[in-house]
Write a protein that holds these residues in place. Structure first.
Motif, short mmCIF file in Angstrom:
data_model
loop_
_atom_site.label_atom_id
_atom_site.label_comp_id
_atom_site.label_asym_id
_atom_site.label_seq_id
_atom_site.Cartn_x
_atom_site.Cartn_y
_atom_site.Cartn_z
N ARG A 192 -16.47 -24.26 15.62
CA ARG A 192 -15.73 -24.39 14.36
C ARG A 192 -14.27 -23.97 14.51
NH1 ARG A 192 -14.53 -19.64 11.88
NH2 ARG A 192 -15.76 -17.78 12.35
N LYS A 193 -13.45 -24.48 13.60
CA LYS A 193 -12.06 -24.05 13.52
C LYS A 193 -12.01 -22.71 12.79
CE LYS A 193 -10.48 -28.83 13.09
NZ LYS A 193 -9.76 -29.82 12.28
N VAL A 194 -10.92 -21.97 12.98
CA VAL A 194 -10.75 -20.75 12.18
C VAL A 194 -10.29 -21.14 10.78
CG1 VAL A 194 -10.23 -19.22 14.11
CG2 VAL A 194 -8.37 -20.37 12.92
N ASN A 195 -10.56 -20.24 9.85
CA ASN A 195 -10.15 -20.44 8.46
C ASN A 195 -8.96 -19.51 8.19
OD1 ASN A 195 -9.82 -20.52 5.71
ND2 ASN A 195 -11.99 -20.28 5.23
N LYS A 196 -7.76 -20.09 8.05
CA LYS A 196 -6.56 -19.26 7.89
C LYS A 196 -6.55 -18.50 6.56
CE LYS A 196 -1.84 -19.35 9.53
NZ LYS A 196 -0.69 -20.12 9.98
N LYS A 197 -7.32 -18.99 5.59
CA LYS A 197 -7.41 -18.26 4.31
C LYS A 197 -8.15 -16.94 4.50
CE LYS A 197 -7.07 -22.20 1.22
NZ LYS A 197 -7.78 -23.48 1.31
N ARG A 198 -8.96 -16.88 5.54
CA ARG A 198 -9.69 -15.63 5.87
C ARG A 198 -9.14 -15.05 7.19
NH1 ARG A 198 -14.34 -16.36 7.68
NH2 ARG A 198 -15.12 -14.28 7.16
N PHE A 199 -7.83 -15.14 7.33
CA PHE A 199 -7.22 -14.88 8.65
C PHE A 199 -7.51 -13.48 9.17
CE2 PHE A 199 -3.78 -13.64 11.49
CZ PHE A 199 -3.90 -14.65 12.45
N ASP A 200 -7.40 -12.46 8.32
CA ASP A 200 -7.61 -11.08 8.79
C ASP A 200 -9.03 -10.91 9.33
OD1 ASP A 200 -5.05 -10.56 8.08
OD2 ASP A 200 -5.53 -9.43 6.26
N ALA A 201 -10.00 -11.45 8.61
CA ALA A 201 -11.40 -11.34 9.06
C ALA A 201 -11.61 -12.13 10.35
CB ALA A 201 -12.34 -11.84 7.97
N GLU A 202 -10.99 -13.31 10.44
CA GLU A 202 -11.12 -14.13 11.65
C GLU A 202 -10.48 -13.42 12.85
OE1 GLU A 202 -13.19 -16.47 11.50
OE2 GLU A 202 -12.45 -18.31 10.56
N ALA A 203 -9.31 -12.80 12.63
CA ALA A 203 -8.63 -12.08 13.73
C ALA A 203 -9.50 -10.93 14.22
CB ALA A 203 -7.27 -11.56 13.26
N LYS A 204 -10.12 -10.19 13.30
CA LYS A 204 -10.99 -9.08 13.70
C LYS A 204 -12.19 -9.58 14.50
CE LYS A 204 -10.07 -5.36 10.39
NZ LYS A 204 -8.78 -5.86 9.88
N LEU A 205 -12.77 -10.71 14.04
CA LEU A 205 -13.91 -11.29 14.74
C LEU A 205 -13.53 -11.68 16.16
CD1 LEU A 205 -16.74 -12.74 14.84
CD2 LEU A 205 -15.55 -14.78 14.05
N ILE A 206 -12.40 -12.39 16.31
CA ILE A 206 -11.99 -12.88 17.62
C ILE A 206 -11.63 -11.72 18.54
CG2 ILE A 206 -10.10 -14.09 18.79
CD1 ILE A 206 -10.22 -16.14 16.47
N MET A 207 -10.88 -10.75 18.04
CA MET A 207 -10.47 -9.62 18.89
C MET A 207 -11.66 -8.73 19.24
SD MET A 207 -7.39 -10.14 19.64
CE MET A 207 -6.19 -11.34 19.08
N GLY A 208 -12.66 -8.67 18.35
CA GLY A 208 -13.89 -7.96 18.69
C GLY A 208 -14.62 -8.65 19.84
N LEU A 209 -14.67 -9.98 19.77
CA LEU A 209 -15.26 -10.75 20.87
C LEU A 209 -14.46 -10.54 22.16
CD1 LEU A 209 -16.17 -14.24 19.31
CD2 LEU A 209 -17.72 -12.77 20.62
N LEU A 210 -13.13 -10.49 22.02
CA LEU A 210 -12.26 -10.28 23.19
C LEU A 210 -12.57 -8.95 23.86
CD1 LEU A 210 -9.71 -11.16 24.83
CD2 LEU A 210 -8.38 -9.84 23.19
N ASN A 211 -12.66 -7.88 23.06
CA ASN A 211 -12.95 -6.56 23.63
C ASN A 211 -14.27 -6.55 24.38
OD1 ASN A 211 -10.68 -4.96 23.14
ND2 ASN A 211 -11.38 -4.27 21.13
N ASP A 212 -15.25 -7.31 23.89
CA ASP A 212 -16.54 -7.40 24.57
C ASP A 212 -16.43 -8.28 25.82
OD1 ASP A 212 -19.57 -7.32 24.80
OD2 ASP A 212 -19.27 -9.46 24.48
N ALA A 213 -15.84 -9.46 25.65
CA ALA A 213 -15.81 -10.45 26.74
C ALA A 213 -15.02 -9.96 27.94
CB ALA A 213 -15.24 -11.77 26.22
N TRP A 214 -13.95 -9.23 27.70
CA TRP A 214 -13.06 -8.83 28.78
C TRP A 214 -13.33 -7.41 29.31
CZ3 TRP A 214 -7.48 -10.89 29.22
CH2 TRP A 214 -7.44 -12.25 28.90
N SER A 215 -14.34 -6.74 28.75
CA SER A 215 -14.49 -5.30 29.02
C SER A 215 -14.76 -4.96 30.48
CB SER A 215 -15.60 -4.70 28.13
OG SER A 215 -16.82 -5.37 28.35
#
Length: 389
Positions: free
Chosen positions: A211-234
């Motif tokens: 899915r595409k990100v939803n810019k209307k929910r940008f803060d929540a999307e950013a937290k989701l993606i960066m949370g995945l980043l912290n896990d994926a790159w750990s």
């Protein structure tokens, strides 16, 4: 330049606003003649270096230095310590006793050597036993020294430096620790048949949703993606976790150049497990702005941001949840995200080339993905270290 090499080099800690202005402005003067150097926006540079604006300072501290000779500023360097980096396992690249330096600019080798010695002394004084650099100033900002690819203009948020710096740093006793690769690939004609077959099979798999990100929910999307980043790159070399305030800061910084169709989240059985961020290459606009939005550049920028045309797009961040890494599903999700974004980018942004980086030289998964889409290394960055005796 020879006429300016008579007096001794003196090093000065940056203490005042005027000192900081000297520090920032030097890079514009020294690099102005390099056709591949993209002047960063000055307000972005000041924000990077200012506690209270950059949340890195909540867990890090830095000292900036300038070098002078005959009354002229001829060099600069930053020395810094990140307490989150000190807490990482030593075998992962950072760890206890590892301090950093970066932001190096110098007119000649004598200046570079004096600056490096000063940074090392400061780190030693803070109890550090190893200097690792360059990082400007976090591993998430601009890590590494460019050592190959000097003729290519870098894409958004990538560093560029003089080819002379490598010799000066290595002559000062620094040893190569890790290479960071940047790949370029032509995307307007699509990818090889094998990739297309993997994507087609993935599209038929009902467990997968891209899915595409939803810019209307940008803060929540950013937290989701960066949370995945912290896990994926750990488990990656050099990893330092992003704090919650840094995630918010990155979200705000990127919000204006984030477009919903250029960021994808992959869900498996309804759970977000992978992401890919692609940014339009604002450097195509910045290269002739000299680091300023005034008097009329702000209007050009706003017009461009309405619907940018971007010959090259950069993939700065991509990750798959750790539990799926090295699986067939991981590569399927990666290829699907890449292909879906490629289609939209070519159709809507006029994109011809993709830039993927940085990729650690030992990141087998990402290097295999790059090989499968026939991407070629176009820039190489090097990180160095030295034991502080």
């Amino acid at each position: 330049m020879a006429a300016h090499q008579q007096g001794p080099v003196t090093i000065h800690p940056v203490k005042t606003k005027a000192d900081k202005r000297e520090f920032v402005e030097l890079s514009y003067r020294l690099n102005r003649g390099d056709p591949a150097w993209v002047p960063p926006l000055r307000n972005e540079v000041y924000a990077l270096l200012t506690p209270g604006k950059n949340p890195w300072y909540e867990h890090g501290k830095a000292q900036l230095f300038t070098a002078r000779r005959d009354g002229r500023t001829v060099g600069r360097i930053s020395a810094h310590i990140d307490t989150l980096a000190l807490e990482q396992p030593a075998q992962q690249g950072m760890g206890p006793g590892t301090g950093n330096w970066g932001m190096l600019e110098a007119e000649d080798g004598e200046v570079a050597r004096a600056l490096l010695v000063t940074a090392e002394d400061w780190l030693r004084g803070q109890g550090m036993t190893r200097a690792l650099g360059p990082l400007s100033i976090s591993v998430w900002d601009e890590p590494g020294l460019l050592i190959e690819g000097f003729d290519d203009v870098p894409t958004i948020m990538m560093g560029h430096n003089s080819p002379l710096y490598r010799g000066w740093i290595e002559d000062a006793g620094y040893n190569p620790v890790k290479k960071l690769l940047n790949y370029g690939v032509r995307v307007d004609d699509g990818f090889p048949p094998l990739v297309n077959r993997i994507v087609a099979a993935g599209e038929k798999n009902e467990r997968i949703r891209i899915r595409k990100v939803n810019k209307k929910r940008f803060d929540a999307e950013a937290k989701l993606i960066m949370g995945l980043l912290n896990d994926a790159w750990s488990d990656n070399w050099g990893f330092v976790p992003l704090s919650d305030t840094e995630i918010d800061f990155i979200g705000k910084k990127l919000k204006d150049i984030v477009f919903e169709d250029l960021i994808r989240v992959a869900e498996l059985d309804g759970e977000p497990v992978a992401f890919m961020i692609v940014l339009p290459n604002i450097n195509e606009l910045l290269i002739d702005m000299d680091g300023s939005l005034w008097p009329f550049n702000w209007a050009r920028l706003l017009w461009w941001l309405r619907k940018p045309k971007s010959v090259t797009l950069r993939v700065p961040l991509m990750g798959v949840a750790k539990k799926l890494q090295n699986s067939r599903m991981a590569s399927t999700l990666a290829f699907m995200m890449i292909e879906f974004i490629r289609r939209d980018a070519v159709r809507d942004y006029g994109t011809v080339y993709g830039d993927i980086g940085w990729v650690l030289d030992d990141n087998q998964g990402m290097n295999a993905v790059a090989a499968a889409i026939e991407a070629k290394v176009n820039r190489v960055y090097q990180i160095y270290d030295q034991v502080l005796g």
